[in-house]
Write a protein that holds these residues in place. Sequence first.
Motif, PDB file in Angstrom:
ATOM      1  N   LYS A 141      -9.428  12.169   7.514  1.00 14.62           N
ATOM      2  CA  LYS A 141     -10.275  11.696   6.432  1.00 14.62           C
ATOM      3  C   LYS A 141     -10.259  12.642   5.314  1.00 14.62           C
ATOM      4  N   THR A 142     -10.146  13.816   5.445  1.00 13.83           N
ATOM      5  CA  THR A 142     -10.092  14.901   4.363  1.00 13.83           C
ATOM      6  C   THR A 142      -8.641  14.697   3.836  1.00 13.83           C
ATOM      7  N   GLN A 143      -7.621  14.895   4.607  1.00  5.56           N
ATOM      8  CA  GLN A 143      -6.310  14.624   4.013  1.00  5.56           C
ATOM      9  C   GLN A 143      -6.211  13.569   3.019  1.00  5.56           C
ATOM     10  N   THR A 144      -6.755  12.187   3.583  1.00  9.72           N
ATOM     11  CA  THR A 144      -6.714  11.113   2.803  1.00  9.72           C
ATOM     12  C   THR A 144      -7.483  11.191   1.480  1.00  9.72           C
ATOM     13  N   MET A 145      -8.486  11.854   1.588  1.00  9.03           N
ATOM     14  CA  MET A 145      -9.284  11.954   0.107  1.00  9.03           C
ATOM     15  C   MET A 145      -8.305  13.098  -0.842  1.00  9.03           C
ATOM     16  N   ARG A 146      -7.919  13.994  -0.063  1.00 15.66           N
ATOM     17  CA  ARG A 146      -7.286  15.391  -0.952  1.00 15.66           C
ATOM     18  C   ARG A 146      -5.843  14.604  -1.360  1.00 15.66           C
ATOM     19  N   ARG A 147      -5.307  13.978  -0.438  1.00 16.22           N
ATOM     20  CA  ARG A 147      -3.931  13.730  -0.748  1.00 16.22           C
ATOM     21  C   ARG A 147      -3.507  12.504  -1.499  1.00 16.22           C
TER      22      ARG A 147
ATOM     23  N   ASN B 255       0.860  -1.222   0.099  1.00 10.04           N
ATOM     24  CA  ASN B 255      -0.107  -0.028  -0.103  1.00 10.04           C
ATOM     25  C   ASN B 255       0.866   1.270   0.080  1.00 10.04           C
ATOM     26  N   LEU B 256       1.918   1.151  -0.753  1.00  9.77           N
ATOM     27  CA  LEU B 256       2.691   2.377  -1.124  1.00  9.77           C
ATOM     28  C   LEU B 256       1.769   3.486  -1.923  1.00  9.77           C
ATOM     29  N   PHE B 257       1.941   4.845  -1.846  1.00 13.99           N
ATOM     30  CA  PHE B 257       1.039   5.741  -2.698  1.00 13.99           C
ATOM     31  C   PHE B 257       1.763   5.782  -4.081  1.00 13.99           C
TER      32      PHE B 257
ATOM     33  N   ILE C 239     -18.929  10.601 -12.539  1.00 12.13           N
ATOM     34  CA  ILE C 239     -17.701  10.508 -12.808  1.00 12.13           C
ATOM     35  C   ILE C 239     -16.684  10.315 -11.863  1.00 12.13           C
ATOM     36  N   VAL C 240     -16.630  11.629 -10.933  1.00 10.74           N
ATOM     37  CA  VAL C 240     -15.620  11.321  -9.850  1.00 10.74           C
ATOM     38  C   VAL C 240     -15.897  10.326  -8.924  1.00 10.74           C
ATOM     39  N   ARG C 241     -17.216   9.648  -8.515  1.00 12.48           N
ATOM     40  CA  ARG C 241     -17.591   8.715  -7.947  1.00 12.48           C
ATOM     41  C   ARG C 241     -17.002   7.608  -8.519  1.00 12.48           C
ATOM     42  N   ALA C 242     -16.892   7.321  -9.533  1.00 13.35           N
ATOM     43  CA  ALA C 242     -16.213   6.418 -10.301  1.00 13.35           C
ATOM     44  C   ALA C 242     -14.813   5.988 -10.121  1.00 13.35           C
ATOM     45  N   GLY C 243     -14.257   7.660 -10.090  1.00 14.94           N
ATOM     46  CA  GLY C 243     -12.754   7.680  -9.764  1.00 14.94           C
ATOM     47  C   GLY C 243     -12.333   7.108  -8.208  1.00 14.94           C
ATOM     48  N   ILE C 244     -13.216   7.680  -7.413  1.00 12.08           N
ATOM     49  CA  ILE C 244     -12.796   7.528  -6.150  1.00 12.08           C
ATOM     50  C   ILE C 244     -13.052   5.986  -5.625  1.00 12.08           C
ATOM     51  N   ILE C 245     -14.116   5.250  -6.228  1.00 12.67           N
ATOM     52  CA  ILE C 245     -14.195   3.885  -5.648  1.00 12.67           C
ATOM     53  C   ILE C 245     -13.325   2.986  -6.539  1.00 12.67           C
TER      54      ILE C 245
ATOM     55  N   GLN D 222      -5.077   9.837  -7.223  1.00  8.62           N
ATOM     56  CA  GLN D 222      -5.047   8.402  -8.018  1.00  8.62           C
ATOM     57  C   GLN D 222      -6.165   8.425  -8.596  1.00  8.62           C
ATOM     58  N   ALA D 223      -7.424   8.958  -8.355  1.00  9.96           N
ATOM     59  CA  ALA D 223      -8.825   8.848  -8.932  1.00  9.96           C
ATOM     60  C   ALA D 223      -8.664   9.663 -10.189  1.00  9.96           C
TER      61      ALA D 223
END
Lengths: 252, 338
Positions: free
Chosen positions: B212-218, A99-101, B189-195, B223-224
């Motif tokens: 949680k916010t950092q995880t989503m943003r960073r 799980n590396l980024f 489209i964004v939801r598809a990317g996130i999942i 990657q999405a």
Amino acid sequence: MPMVEARKVHKSYGRLEVLKGIDLSVGRGEVLCLIGPSGSGKSTFLRCINHLEKIDGGALSVDGDLVGYRQSGDKLYELKDSEVCAKRAEIGMVFQRFNLFPHMSVLDNVISGPVWVKKAPSGPSKDRARDLLARVGLADKVDSYPNQLSGGQQQRVAIARALAMDPKLMLFDEPTSALDPELVGDVLDVMRDLAHEGMTMIVVTHEMGFAREVGDTVVFMDGGVVVEQGDPTQVLTEPQHVRTQSFLSKVL
Amino acid sequence: MTVPPGPPPAPDGRPDRDPASLKVVPVRHPWRWVTGVVILVLTAMLVNTLLFSHVVRGGTREGRFQWGVVGHYLFATPVLKGIVVTLELTVIAMVAGVVIGVLLAVMRLSPSPLLSGSAWIYIWFFRGTPVLVQLFFWYDGIAYLYQHLDLGVPFGTALITFNSNTLITTFVAGALGLSFNEGAYMAEIVRAGIISVDEGQSEAAQSIGLSKTQTMRRIVLPQAMRIIIPPTGNETISMLKTTSLVSTIAVVELFQATQNIATTTYQVVPLLLVASLWYLFFTSILTVGQYYVERYYARGAARQLPPTPFQKLQMAVRHVRPVPVAPLAEAPWVAPHD
């Protein structure tokens, strides 16, 4: 005071009870190896310790503090998200699938925790990250991206990433199970060094050799309960329980 | 005829000769020649009718497509003004659409049923009604339903009051209609990317203490992006053309600007061509832009970034040199790289 203490820890997914009352204690500087068949609840228990999973019953504490709750009088208050994050930052975790980024370089992976969570300045964090990467034998890979590395190298980066947070406890969730056999040794070497430096470690593993050599305690879990625990040599060579015996006869 | 180096061929040609020394006869593709000729003829016909054919209209003989008229109006001031409006609407609608889309996607993935439910209803409504109908709602409906728009305490006193007709101009109605509609599509489209991002990524991020916010943003959103960018490029290109719908609520954008000219000069087709050429020009630019954005977000996903068209050209120039006839022993099926 032990580093990790579990009393009657229960965890269910819907109607499936995965942990059926786990009692365990991990002392400071102790290396505890969790073994057992898949589905026995080893990984779930590990994930409960840093609150990636919420326990449904019992009590689990790390370094004297309850995981996920704050006790005040005779009430337990659920911790806020920010408090949970602060607790997790003190516990390193290494995953089976690394799980590396993947969108960040090796160096950025390692400094991600210090810079984003601890708000450490990036210059010193990078120096520290280079030291850590040198320690796991990857000084020349700082600018690579994770998918340019072998599995063993990725896992060592993952260990460096966890160590960058100066954790007081390291959790390893089958760290070598996804690796090619010849790459396992490098990762185990790093873990062995870490153990010798006095890190408190809980290792879910199928590497019986490692458990015997490095572990202070071996715990055999099956069906959501601790079946047997004790000195590695004793548990692995003279298991008392029938279930331990039959498991070991299959894997050794 | 060049003879590949190797052991000298045996004179008799019996089948037990070393295959490595034999001459290779490539497979012939006769149908490629047939289809090639057909396409060539069709192309010639197209070029002829576009550029060289003439027609008599109203007693005068003129070029069929009146390219002179097209050229005359291509850079006419009203057309250029229309282009500005089209581009403004595209940018506003896409930026607002992406913002609304990210918000809705995160809401839909929220464990709170109230948040995910309201996002679902939004998407259901705006995706379930035609954008043209929505545009008319913003343009006619709002002023009809609410003569005044109040800003103040809910169910209480109004602090500021706007007149709907002055607040919601045709341009504002167009921008609102396109933005809210686009938000619904971007959300999916964004939801598809996130999942599409592996759950282990969030777990690893949380295990080092990221919120949680950092995880989503960073971690998750960057990657999405790889999944989000291509359909978003499609949406942008589609939006550029969809803006022409606001001509129906009296916004003078590119299409309406050309139509205005056409209704006075009766040169309908040349002005359709003017509009089409401009739409093509901007969609081409967007296509190129999308390529580079995709390339940027491929970091870490591809072992090696694909070359840009410019780099490909450079490589092609460097590699143009007589290809040596490789001895068959050096297996030609070994990839040229590595």
